[in-house]
Write an enzyme that holds these catalytic residues in place. Structure first.
Site, PDB file in Angstrom:
ATOM      1  N   SER A   1       0.795  -0.985  -0.045  1.00 59.79           N
ATOM      2  CA  SER A   1      -0.087   0.109   0.009  1.00 59.79           C
ATOM      3  C   SER A   1       0.776   1.254  -0.029  1.00 59.79           C
ATOM      4  O   SER A   1       0.611   2.249  -0.684  1.00 59.79           O
ATOM      5  CB  SER A   1      -0.982   0.022   1.362  1.00 59.79           C
ATOM      6  OG  SER A   1      -0.424  -0.343   2.396  1.00 59.79           O
TER       7      SER A   1
ATOM      8  N   HIS B   1      -2.064  -8.797   2.123  1.00 62.69           N
ATOM      9  CA  HIS B   1      -1.563  -7.647   2.724  1.00 62.69           C
ATOM     10  C   HIS B   1      -2.614  -7.326   3.608  1.00 62.69           C
ATOM     11  O   HIS B   1      -3.143  -7.901   4.837  1.00 62.69           O
ATOM     12  CB  HIS B   1      -1.503  -6.525   1.651  1.00 62.69           C
ATOM     13  CG  HIS B   1      -0.930  -5.153   1.974  1.00 62.69           C
ATOM     14  ND1 HIS B   1      -0.194  -5.212   3.194  1.00 62.69           N
ATOM     15  CD2 HIS B   1      -0.768  -4.139   1.696  1.00 62.69           C
ATOM     16  CE1 HIS B   1       0.350  -3.831   3.371  1.00 62.69           C
ATOM     17  NE2 HIS B   1      -0.216  -3.013   2.547  1.00 62.69           N
TER      18      HIS B   1
ATOM     19  N   HIS C   1       5.805 -12.722   7.350  1.00 64.68           N
ATOM     20  CA  HIS C   1       6.015 -11.306   6.901  1.00 64.68           C
ATOM     21  C   HIS C   1       7.121 -11.452   6.092  1.00 64.68           C
ATOM     22  O   HIS C   1       7.939 -12.096   6.341  1.00 64.68           O
ATOM     23  CB  HIS C   1       6.143 -10.419   8.222  1.00 64.68           C
ATOM     24  CG  HIS C   1       5.682  -8.787   7.804  1.00 64.68           C
ATOM     25  ND1 HIS C   1       7.027  -8.163   7.335  1.00 64.68           N
ATOM     26  CD2 HIS C   1       4.760  -8.231   7.969  1.00 64.68           C
ATOM     27  CE1 HIS C   1       6.268  -6.745   7.184  1.00 64.68           C
ATOM     28  NE2 HIS C   1       5.080  -7.163   7.638  1.00 64.68           N
TER      29      HIS C   1
ATOM     30  N   ARG D   1       3.044  -4.628  16.966  1.00 64.66           N
ATOM     31  CA  ARG D   1       1.614  -4.320  16.645  1.00 64.66           C
ATOM     32  C   ARG D   1       0.766  -5.567  17.179  1.00 64.66           C
ATOM     33  O   ARG D   1      -0.311  -5.028  17.671  1.00 64.66           O
ATOM     34  CB  ARG D   1       1.123  -3.934  15.248  1.00 64.66           C
ATOM     35  CG  ARG D   1       2.027  -2.929  14.606  1.00 64.66           C
ATOM     36  CD  ARG D   1       1.981  -2.665  13.102  1.00 64.66           C
ATOM     37  NE  ARG D   1       2.464  -3.660  12.364  1.00 64.66           N
ATOM     38  CZ  ARG D   1       2.273  -4.088  11.076  1.00 64.66           C
ATOM     39  NH1 ARG D   1       1.843  -3.128  10.352  1.00 64.66           N
ATOM     40  NH2 ARG D   1       2.502  -5.121  10.562  1.00 64.66           N
TER      41      ARG D   1
ATOM     42  N   ASP E   1      -2.426  -8.340  11.719  1.00 62.49           N
ATOM     43  CA  ASP E   1      -3.810  -8.734  11.321  1.00 62.49           C
ATOM     44  C   ASP E   1      -4.108 -10.040  12.174  1.00 62.49           C
ATOM     45  O   ASP E   1      -5.408 -10.214  12.288  1.00 62.49           O
ATOM     46  CB  ASP E   1      -3.604  -9.197   9.828  1.00 62.49           C
ATOM     47  CG  ASP E   1      -3.504  -7.928   9.060  1.00 62.49           C
ATOM     48  OD1 ASP E   1      -3.811  -6.914   9.263  1.00 62.49           O
ATOM     49  OD2 ASP E   1      -2.468  -8.153   8.086  1.00 62.49           O
TER      50      ASP E   1
END
Ligand code: CMX
Length: 441
Positions: free
Chosen positions: A241, A271, A318, A327, A373
């Site tokens: 992105s 993604h 990743h 995160r 995620d």
């Protein structure tokens, strides 16, 4: 000019001069080498971009202008009575390169409040789509409808001097960020709440107002949105992105066009769409086993089944990170504080204990650890946001902060059209035989 714009310009002029000197003195230094495999395998590990807003370390994870997520949680301004960082503060940090004061963050809030008007034709454009359209499709179409408001496009058409590009990109970026929560909340209420829309609250911060417009008035949900919008905002420049927004912007496509392009990339399952895939996968797992709290053994069996069907385990792995994503950890801490007994959240933690050794045992996965995620959906479901197809839109609203701050830097530093060289396999074969050079023009 506004205060932030002035500060940004001041910083950008200094850095532009530094880069000029740096390139004059060191421009021909070799920064790395490229192996043939890398150009066939997603350009992993090739350093080819400059992104000022954040830097990703394979071991330590993301740092925004040098600050880790726990540091940001401590140092960034908070909403009154809250303990999570305000995304307005992170935006200030990414854009200006300095930690904001409370007054700075409040200033960003009020600028975005002032610029948040969304013209009616944008809502009409959303309404023209079938309500069944994926929320990301509705979101990107809405951004394209908003493009009629681009100052950059208007000023370019009127013959803008290239020294002013940054100024028009700055204004478009601020307008666009300001408008996104209203657009996203409209899509949410249209698709899932019978079009029963909620007017903005001009007294709330950007993320708090977003939560409010989606219909979530719980203070803890507003806190979750502040954290969510902060941690998803940026992940240096090479992710799909960010890279797409930067690449499209390099053609002097305005911020609306560039951001929409980037968000089409975020909508891919490898993604940003992975956040919906994770919760879908867990729901299926629970349904299959007819339990709200599957055991670790049951999870392990289900992971093996997923892999045997040639699918990825969503939320794990990743391209750059080689450790648990900070995160993920920040969201786990939020879960421990606000909902430690929630069975879905506990399932996410049980998956965390089960999946990495299985992925590691396959021997081919470079990073068996969870990414951002893997956790986000379970926290949202806790507050009643079960409509997982919407999750990537939340990610997209947050990602605007990083990619648009970077776009301002791209134009302020005068970065040119991005145009790497490609080769054909035919040329590669000739090069291997010594019959041709691979670095043609
Ligand atoms: N489950 C199963 N297999 C996986 C896997 C996972 N979670 N992660 C990687 N692999 C596989 C790859 O598909 C690849 O297989 P092949 O060699 O058979 O093609 C192999 O392991 C090596 O891949 P890698 O070098 O470790 O990972 P990549 O850099 O190619 O890909 C990523 C990174 C994120 C696309 C991948 O780990 C993945 O597909 N993860 C699941 C989807 C996901 O969670 N995406 C979200 C990422 C964060 C974000 O952008 O939001």
């Amino acid at each position: 000019m506004g205060v932030i714009k002035d500060r940004f310009k001041e910083k950008a002029d200094v850095l532009a001069a530094e880069i000029k000197d740096l390139l004059k003195e060191h421009g021909s230094k070799v920064i790395g080498e490229v192996q043939l495999a890398q150009i066939y395998q997603g350009m992993r590990g090739i350093t080819g971009l400059v992104t000022e807003t954040s830097l990703l370390d394979a071991q330590d994870g993301i740092r925004f202008r040098g600050y880790s997520i726990p540091e940001l949680q401590e140092k960034l301004p908070k909403a009154e009575g809250g303990s999570e960082p305000l995304p307005e503060g992170l935006f200030h940090l990414m854009l200006v390169g300095e930690l904001p004061t409370d007054a700075d963050a409040q200033h960003v809030t009020s600028v975005w409040q002032r610029r948040s008007h969304v013209p009616n034709h944008v809502f009409a454009t959303i309404e023209a789509l079938p309500v069944t359209a994926h929320p990301m499709t509705q979101f990107v179409v809405a951004i394209m409808a908003l493009q009629t408001e681009s100052q950059f496009a208007k000023r370019y058409a009127a013959g803008m001097n290239k020294k002013e590009y940054w100024d028009a990109v700055f204004d478009d970026s601020m307008d666009l960020i300001a408008r996104l929560p209203r657009v996203a909340a409209y899509i949410y209420r249209r698709k899932y709440k019978n079009g029963d829309h909620i007017q903005p609250n001009g007294l709330l911060d950007w993320a708090g107002n977003f939560a409010h417009m989606m219909g979530y008035q719980d203070e803890s949900f507003k806190e979750l949105m502040r954290l969510y919008m902060t941690i998803h905002a940026d992940h240096e420049g090479g992710n799909v992105s960010a890279h797409t927004t930067h690449l499209v912007g390099s053609a002097l496509s305005d911020p609306y066009l560039s951001y929409a392009a980037g968000m089409n990339g975020l909508a891919g399952p490898l993604h940003g769409l992975a956040n919906q895939e994770v919760i879908k996968w867990i729901f299926e797992l629970r349904e299959n086993l007819n339990t709200d709290l599957p055991s670790k053994e049951q999870i392990a069996e289900y992971v093996k089944k997923t892999l045997s069907e040639g699918k990825v385990v969503p939320g794990y792995g990743h391209a750059v990170l080689r450790k648990t994503d900070p995160r993920f950890t920040a969201q786990m801490e939020f879960g421990k504080k606000h909902m430690p007994d929630d069975p879905l959240v506990q399932t996410v933690w049980n998956i965390y204990e089960t999946v990495p050794p299985i992925l590691q045992s396959l021997g081919k996965i470079k990073n068996p650890w969870p990414n951002v995620d893997a956790h986000s959906g379970a926290l949202l479901v806790h507050f009643g946001m079960v409509e997982y197809e919407f999750y990537t839109v939340l990610f997209a609203v947050s990602r605007a902060l990083g990619v648009l701050a970077s776009l301002c830097w791209d134009r302020a530093l005068g970065f040119p059209l991005e145009r790497p060289k490609s080769v054909s396999t035919r040329l590669v074969k000739k090069w291997l035989k010594g019959e041709d050079e691979i670095w043609g023009d």
